[in-house]
Scaffold this active site. Sequence first.
Site, PDB file in Angstrom:
ATOM      1  N   LYS A   1      12.656  48.865  29.410  1.00 29.74           N
ATOM      2  CA  LYS A   1      12.725  49.863  30.480  1.00 29.74           C
ATOM      3  C   LYS A   1      11.478  49.740  31.361  1.00 29.74           C
ATOM      4  O   LYS A   1      10.351  49.735  30.853  1.00 29.74           O
ATOM      5  CB  LYS A   1      12.812  51.264  29.863  1.00 29.74           C
ATOM      6  CG  LYS A   1      13.483  52.308  30.713  1.00 29.74           C
ATOM      7  CD  LYS A   1      13.701  53.595  29.909  1.00 29.74           C
ATOM      8  CE  LYS A   1      14.395  54.646  30.719  1.00 29.74           C
ATOM      9  NZ  LYS A   1      14.498  55.934  29.976  1.00 29.74           N
TER      10      LYS A   1
HETATM   11  O1  G3P Z   1      14.695  59.323  29.831  1.00 27.79           O
HETATM   12  C1  G3P Z   1      14.949  59.276  31.202  1.00 27.79           C
HETATM   13  C2  G3P Z   1      15.457  60.604  31.724  1.00 27.79           C
HETATM   14  O2  G3P Z   1      16.700  60.887  31.136  1.00 27.79           O
HETATM   15  C3  G3P Z   1      14.496  61.732  31.467  1.00 27.79           C
HETATM   16  O3  G3P Z   1      14.973  62.843  32.119  1.00 27.79           O
HETATM   17  O4  G3P Z   1      14.201  64.726  33.545  1.00 27.79           O
HETATM   18  O5  G3P Z   1      15.016  65.167  31.203  1.00 27.79           O
HETATM   19  O6  G3P Z   1      12.791  64.031  31.560  1.00 27.79           O
HETATM   20  P1  G3P Z   1      14.198  64.262  32.099  1.00 27.79           P
END
Ligand code: G3P
Length: 218
Positions: A87
């Site tokens: 990633k």
């Molecule tokens: O892991 C990537 C993404 O899904 C993170 O989203 O905004 O919940 O931190 P968030």
Amino acid sequence: MKFFVDTANLKQIEEAQDLGILDGVTTNPSLMAKEGISGVDSVLSHYKAICDLVDGDVSAEVISTDFEGMVREGENLAQIDDKIVVKVPMIKEGIKAIRYFTDNGIKTNCTLVFSAGQAIMAAKAGATYLSPFIGRVDDISWDGMELIEQISNIYAIQGFSTQILAASIRNPLHIVKAAEAGADVCTCPLSSILGLLNHPLTDIGLAKFLADHKKSSN
Ligand code: G3P
């Protein structure tokens, strides 16, 4: 649409795998820190533990922000297991690294994507997956799902093979809308996946079935 679970928590990954509908896992440095995973050896062994739990791709994010560092880290991560997807953040050095990984047969997930322009760059570099962050766009009162639709249209028109991995999912409706918008994958908190099961009429209907059955058995 593939279902990935967005966590580094082994118990949640196991519960999602046991459902029989899991296609992969995504993690990020914040999710790894939340599990208290730090230090190269424990990071690598934790990713191996995740790979041993699931059948699908596992996204492991680099920390470096320079090309050489990303390549060094990414090649290390890729050696853990064939399931590993490296990633990489959507920055100039990241695009160079994704091109390098693509040319060397290493799967990639371009993350922290918030625009169609960024999505085009990632596809041009040959990214395996692209992670537009729906929830964080919604969080600033823009429309994250519109971004998925726009990218899906562009990728279809241009014939790009990069898979749209809808990320930053906040609730079950995001999953449904991402499926409608043309996402290839949705990476979700376990709670959002389980939330898809819930409907009051299902609960009411099952209770009545069981009550009627019980009455007829007396
Ligand atoms: O892991 C990537 C993404 O899904 C993170 O989203 O905004 O919940 O931190 P968030």
